[in-house]
Design a protein around this motif. Structure first.
Motif, PDB file in Angstrom:
ATOM      1  N   MET A  61      -5.292  14.269   9.260  1.00  0.00           N
ATOM      2  CA  MET A  61      -4.090  15.209   8.961  1.00  0.00           C
ATOM      3  C   MET A  61      -3.311  14.676   9.629  1.00  0.00           C
ATOM      4  SD  MET A  61      -5.082  17.177   6.770  1.00  0.00           S
ATOM      5  CE  MET A  61      -4.082  18.051   7.182  1.00  0.00           C
ATOM      6  N   ARG A  62      -2.558  12.973  10.606  1.00  0.00           N
ATOM      7  CA  ARG A  62      -1.958  12.752  11.499  1.00  0.00           C
ATOM      8  C   ARG A  62      -0.666  11.740  10.447  1.00  0.00           C
ATOM      9  NH1 ARG A  62      -1.852  15.826  14.987  1.00  0.00           N
ATOM     10  NH2 ARG A  62      -0.386  14.175  16.093  1.00  0.00           N
ATOM     11  N   GLY A  65      -1.725   9.179   8.427  1.00  0.00           N
ATOM     12  CA  GLY A  65      -3.465   9.552   8.072  1.00  0.00           C
ATOM     13  C   GLY A  65      -3.784   9.069   6.319  1.00  0.00           C
ATOM     14  N   SER A  66      -2.470   9.320   6.137  1.00  0.00           N
ATOM     15  CA  SER A  66      -3.367   9.110   4.388  1.00  0.00           C
ATOM     16  C   SER A  66      -2.815   7.645   3.049  1.00  0.00           C
ATOM     17  CB  SER A  66      -2.277  10.222   3.657  1.00  0.00           C
ATOM     18  OG  SER A  66      -0.882  10.025   3.830  1.00  0.00           O
ATOM     19  N   LEU A  67      -3.254   6.932   2.026  1.00  0.00           N
ATOM     20  CA  LEU A  67      -2.890   6.371   1.917  1.00  0.00           C
ATOM     21  C   LEU A  67      -1.934   6.441   1.655  1.00  0.00           C
ATOM     22  CD1 LEU A  67      -3.976   2.960   0.270  1.00  0.00           C
ATOM     23  CD2 LEU A  67      -4.895   4.921  -1.658  1.00  0.00           C
ATOM     24  N   ALA A  68      -0.837   7.516   0.687  1.00  0.00           N
ATOM     25  CA  ALA A  68       0.728   7.830   0.458  1.00  0.00           C
ATOM     26  C   ALA A  68       1.525   7.407   1.713  1.00  0.00           C
ATOM     27  CB  ALA A  68       0.567   8.600  -0.512  1.00  0.00           C
ATOM     28  N   SER A  69       0.704   8.257   3.094  1.00  0.00           N
ATOM     29  CA  SER A  69       1.919   7.700   3.899  1.00  0.00           C
ATOM     30  C   SER A  69       2.323   6.301   4.102  1.00  0.00           C
ATOM     31  CB  SER A  69       1.588   8.624   4.889  1.00  0.00           C
ATOM     32  OG  SER A  69       0.959   8.285   5.703  1.00  0.00           O
ATOM     33  N   LYS A  70       0.846   5.433   4.521  1.00  0.00           N
ATOM     34  CA  LYS A  70       0.512   3.503   4.911  1.00  0.00           C
ATOM     35  C   LYS A  70       1.800   3.287   3.817  1.00  0.00           C
ATOM     36  CE  LYS A  70      -4.054   4.871   6.795  1.00  0.00           C
ATOM     37  NZ  LYS A  70      -5.405   4.903   6.837  1.00  0.00           N
ATOM     38  N   ILE A  71       0.903   3.424   2.299  1.00  0.00           N
ATOM     39  CA  ILE A  71       1.869   2.400   1.504  1.00  0.00           C
ATOM     40  C   ILE A  71       3.619   2.704   1.736  1.00  0.00           C
ATOM     41  CG2 ILE A  71       2.693   2.508  -1.184  1.00  0.00           C
ATOM     42  CD1 ILE A  71      -0.590   3.562  -1.831  1.00  0.00           C
ATOM     43  N   THR A  72       4.258   4.399   1.667  1.00  0.00           N
ATOM     44  CA  THR A  72       5.981   3.998   2.186  1.00  0.00           C
ATOM     45  C   THR A  72       5.901   3.378   3.308  1.00  0.00           C
ATOM     46  OG1 THR A  72       5.478   6.468   0.815  1.00  0.00           O
ATOM     47  CG2 THR A  72       7.695   5.923   1.937  1.00  0.00           C
ATOM     48  N   MET A  73       5.295   3.423   4.014  1.00  0.00           N
ATOM     49  CA  MET A  73       5.418   3.058   5.459  1.00  0.00           C
ATOM     50  C   MET A  73       5.262   1.437   5.953  1.00  0.00           C
ATOM     51  SD  MET A  73       6.853   3.820   8.714  1.00  0.00           S
ATOM     52  CE  MET A  73       7.061   5.289   8.651  1.00  0.00           C
ATOM     53  N   THR A  74       4.551   0.812   4.918  1.00  0.00           N
ATOM     54  CA  THR A  74       4.585  -0.816   4.920  1.00  0.00           C
ATOM     55  C   THR A  74       6.146  -1.004   3.890  1.00  0.00           C
ATOM     56  OG1 THR A  74       3.377  -0.046   2.397  1.00  0.00           O
ATOM     57  CG2 THR A  74       2.057  -1.126   4.895  1.00  0.00           C
ATOM     58  N   TYR A  75       6.520  -0.258   3.129  1.00  0.00           N
ATOM     59  CA  TYR A  75       7.704  -1.157   2.319  1.00  0.00           C
ATOM     60  C   TYR A  75       8.149  -0.397   3.244  1.00  0.00           C
ATOM     61  CZ  TYR A  75      11.427  -0.130  -0.681  1.00  0.00           C
ATOM     62  OH  TYR A  75      13.261  -0.737  -1.385  1.00  0.00           O
ATOM     63  N   ALA A  76       9.102   0.941   4.037  1.00  0.00           N
ATOM     64  CA  ALA A  76      10.310   1.074   4.723  1.00  0.00           C
ATOM     65  C   ALA A  76      10.233  -0.140   6.385  1.00  0.00           C
ATOM     66  CB  ALA A  76       9.631   2.645   5.465  1.00  0.00           C
ATOM     67  N   LEU A  77       9.670  -0.510   6.574  1.00  0.00           N
ATOM     68  CA  LEU A  77       9.244  -1.933   7.432  1.00  0.00           C
ATOM     69  C   LEU A  77       9.396  -2.973   6.945  1.00  0.00           C
ATOM     70  CD1 LEU A  77       6.391   0.061   9.870  1.00  0.00           C
ATOM     71  CD2 LEU A  77       8.922  -0.287  10.488  1.00  0.00           C
TER      72      LEU A  77
END
Length: 157
Positions: A61-62, A65-77
């Protein structure tokens, strides 16, 4: 009275069913492994921090913390390119279909097969078995993360 042929057909049907049930385990476990790989990449892109700060970012809940947010952030970075981002999204959608279904699904199920076909189209696996094709796709996608993790990101000067 049952015949040998009918017993064998029943047995073969049970074996097929058992094989298909392993698809959900394969998909969910591989997604969990990819989640860990994505987190490693994101941590590599960040400044070194105490573990408590990483927990604030990656905990349940951070923000990451989710797979979706990690996927999005690896693309954003710019850790992954748009094509790999799309592959991760297909993997995530396949995982979600298995994880949230009340029915017993397999990689050939109507809900899953179109997603797997799109994933296979971008990765082009060599195997014939759907579970092996899926894993071949995951291994190829993971290679992008492994390549990133092997980079030396230190700034010289």
């Amino acid at each position: 009275m049952t015949t040998f042929k009918s017993e064998m057909l029943t047995f073969l049907g049970a074996v097929k069913n058992l094989r298909q049930r392993t698809h959900s385990t394969t998909v969910i476990a591989s997604a969990a492994i990819m989640d860990t790989q994505l987190e490693k990449c994101l941590k590599k892109a960040m400044r070194p921090m105490p573990q408590t700060m990483y927990k604030e970012i990656f905990g349940s809940m951070r923000p990451l913390g989710s797979l979706a947010s990690k996927i999005t952030m690896t693309y954003a970075l710019r850790i992954v390119e748009k094509e790999v981002y799309a592959q991760f999204e297909l993997m995530r959608n396949i995982r979600n279909a298995f994880a949230h279904s009340t029915e017993s699904l397999h990689l050939g199920s109507p809900e899953i097969a179109p997603l797997l076909e799109r994933l296979k189209a971008s990765v082009k696996p060599q195997r014939k078995d759907p579970a092996e094709q899926y894993m071949e796709c995951i291994v190829q996608i993971d290679q992008v993360l492994e390549n990133y993790l092997g980079l030396d990101l230190t700034v010289s000067g």
